[in-house]
Design an enzyme around this catalytic site. Structure first.
Site, mmCIF file in Angstrom:
data_model
loop_
_atom_site.group_PDB
_atom_site.id
_atom_site.type_symbol
_atom_site.label_atom_id
_atom_site.label_comp_id
_atom_site.label_asym_id
_atom_site.label_seq_id
_atom_site.Cartn_x
_atom_site.Cartn_y
_atom_site.Cartn_z
ATOM 1 N N ARG A 93 -4.065 -3.926 3.438
ATOM 2 C CA ARG A 93 -3.544 -4.904 2.659
ATOM 3 C C ARG A 93 -5.316 -5.642 2.404
ATOM 4 N NH1 ARG A 93 1.533 -6.537 1.589
ATOM 5 N NH2 ARG A 93 2.903 -5.923 2.953
ATOM 6 N N ARG A 110 -3.958 -11.364 -0.983
ATOM 7 C CA ARG A 110 -3.835 -12.930 -0.792
ATOM 8 C C ARG A 110 -5.067 -13.386 0.091
ATOM 9 N NH1 ARG A 110 1.756 -15.146 0.680
ATOM 10 N NH2 ARG A 110 1.983 -13.116 1.657
ATOM 11 N N ARG A 166 -4.020 -13.997 -9.862
ATOM 12 C CA ARG A 166 -2.669 -14.382 -9.995
ATOM 13 C C ARG A 166 -2.401 -15.520 -10.447
ATOM 14 N NH1 ARG A 166 0.514 -11.369 -6.850
ATOM 15 N NH2 ARG A 166 2.213 -12.662 -8.474
ATOM 16 N N ASP A 218 2.922 -1.858 -4.705
ATOM 17 C CA ASP A 218 4.027 -2.403 -3.905
ATOM 18 C C ASP A 218 4.826 -1.306 -3.321
ATOM 19 O OD1 ASP A 218 5.271 -5.130 -2.740
ATOM 20 O OD2 ASP A 218 6.843 -3.767 -3.518
ATOM 21 N N TYR A 232 15.471 -1.654 2.133
ATOM 22 C CA TYR A 232 15.172 -2.726 1.100
ATOM 23 C C TYR A 232 16.635 -2.436 0.216
ATOM 24 C CZ TYR A 232 10.755 -3.891 2.333
ATOM 25 O OH TYR A 232 9.562 -4.606 3.287
#
Lengths: 331, 331
Positions: free
Chosen positions: B7, B11, B20, B57, B132
């Site tokens: 990651r 963010r 974004r 993702d 998921y």
């Protein structure tokens, strides 16, 4: 083989939900000895489990020590003023056994009501209590906890010694009132590496068990996701009269036997989610745990107490829990 | 010593948050090759890490295979019609490489832009994707997943073979477009016991790695909270040209070395939370990981790639990440 379930009292039982439907806050319930007695007895009556565990909450001794903590519905513990630095720790007051009178009253009544069924006393371990105090509630990554642990060792150590005293006081009240065994839950210790656990959590939990060892009762140590910590968690039990290591469902009982100290009984370790998949799946899973437990005893474990590998999930059908008790007793 | 961060794109970086800020939905960004290229490059430019990892993702290949899945802000993946039974599985359509053109375009551009810096391709493992699809999104206990896994083995097996094909197609597109290595994330496999992992997850992940082994690129296998699974996760890599086992921060590198197959490189395992506790704490933690890594190599690991033991947390100061890269390179 003996069997009981972590979180056997509580939301899986309709009689519990009915008792709570009056809306009394959870913390109030935990300090009302009549409610504690009734809720503790409910699963014994319904399932015929081989032990009762005192209904309480991990934050009860914090509240009794003057921390402004509440248990909020659907949220969990909320601490009004989280502990963030050494001066916050220095402001804590010593735990007072008199603030736990409701708990000792409940234990007194329960030992009478339960007859031959043993009553297990209960407390959270210092590390897990620290996470609530520092984060201000439940947490996913324990950012602030680890920041203090790694970055401010003085504050950490002072807080952990205070929490050890809080835990000892809570357990001593229960032992003096007559519980037949104790279990210490270090629910969140699985977030630590073995090195960090040994340095920042183990000494305080070891002190808790050592301080209670004169009681001569069986003592159980349990955490979730703790494969990497099991040998150290077994060490924490020290020279307990009858040490019991709780095993979560991720670790096989045979693996746990190889990590536990000689003479340690294992407790566990059915995946609680297996109870949500229907009776045939649950039965198969129960049989697998029992046969793993037998192999663990052959591999050196001093015994096996059947339990889940974590608490009963609220959505669990209580009928299946009763079936599991019957099945375990029949095998 | 080589270093990159799971990651590393995303963010924690202001330049990512700016990109974004236009408000384009995450799934759209993942299928826009220019955005994927830019976001993938950002941490390489800023931190000087030794590898880029394709920004994507875990649900992208599901979307490409026709699943109505979206990534909702602050929530994560949401699947409109969760998979619950065999007929749901039978209705799935085969993955189509043409639906992944944006991904291969991004990889083509990136291999040019990156020069000597290797690009790591990326996919979720079948078990994690299954959670998921079955839960309909993120989950805490994986109740429905385990109910299907334990209670409906036919549906489970059919779903897992389909997911293996989806994963292989996704990775094959990346390999054909020129990625230099791949990493498979089985983020949630740590919820399984070793027995359940071996029966219900390992065969499918093994098939994924085996199907890609002809590519001859280094292949990494990683999961969170997987101490109990590491040896099996190492087995899954089969006869990979250069097998790499990702280690989360809970397991020591030396312990991981003893569980991995001979010839396996270890990757990890700084607790990402240590980066939130200030630079002195972070530096000390980095040094500890490097010295653990050296002991792991002495104990038989084929090498050590420095990384975190989980993804970069969004609150991480990017300046500290850059300092960590410099420190690792200096040691």
């Amino acid at each position: 083989m003996p069997v009981w379930f972590m979180r056997q009292a509580g939301r899986s039982l309709p009689e519990y939900r009915q008792l709570r439907s009056g809306g009394a806050p959870m913390m109030e319930v935990c300090f009302d000895s009549d409610s504690v007695v009734e809720i503790t007895l409910q699963p014994v009556r319904r399932h015929g489990v081989d032990a009762a565990i005192l209904f309480s909450d991990i934050t009860v001794p914090l509240r009794a020590a003057g921390v402004d903590v509440d248990i909020v519905n659907e949220v969990g513990p909320v601490v009004q003023r989280p502990v963030r630095c050494r001066s916050d720790v220095d402001a804590m007051t010593p735990p007072n056994p008199l603030s736990l009178t409701a708990i000792s009253d409940a234990v007194h009544s329960l030992t009478g009501e339960l007859g031959d069924v043993p009553l297990i006393g209960f407390a959270g371990a210092p590390f897990t209590l620290a996470t609530y105090l520092i984060e201000g509630g439940a947490s996913r990554h324990f950012e602030r906890t680890k920041a203090m642990m790694l970055g401010d060792p003085d504050a950490w150590s002072a807080l952990m010694w205070w929490l050890a005293e809080v835990t000892i006081t809570f357990l001593r009240v229960q032992v003096d009132a007559g519980v037949d065994a104790i279990q210490v839950f270090d629910s969140w210790s699985g977030a630590l590496s073995l090195n960090d656990y040994r340095r920042y959590a183990l000494p305080y939990t070891t002190h808790v068990f050592a301080s209670l060892s004169d009681a001569g009762v069986p003592m159980t140590h349990f955490g979730v996701g703790t494969t990497q910590l099991l040998s150290a968690m077994s060490d924490a039990l020290g020279n307990a009269a009858e040490p019991v290591l709780g095993v979560d469902w991720r670790t096989s009982m045979v693996d746990a036997a190889s990590r536990a100290r000689p003479g340690t009984v294992l407790q566990g370790n059915l995946d609680p989610v297996a109870l949500l998949a229907g009776l045939p799946v649950a039965e198969q899973a129960v049989r697998a745990v029992i046969s793993e437990g037998r192999r663990a005893v052959q591999a050196g474990a001093a015994g096996h107490i059947f339990n889940l590998g974590h608490g009963v999930l609220p959505a669990t059908d209580p009928g299946i829990l009763t079936e599991v008790v019957n099945l375990v007793h029949s095998l």
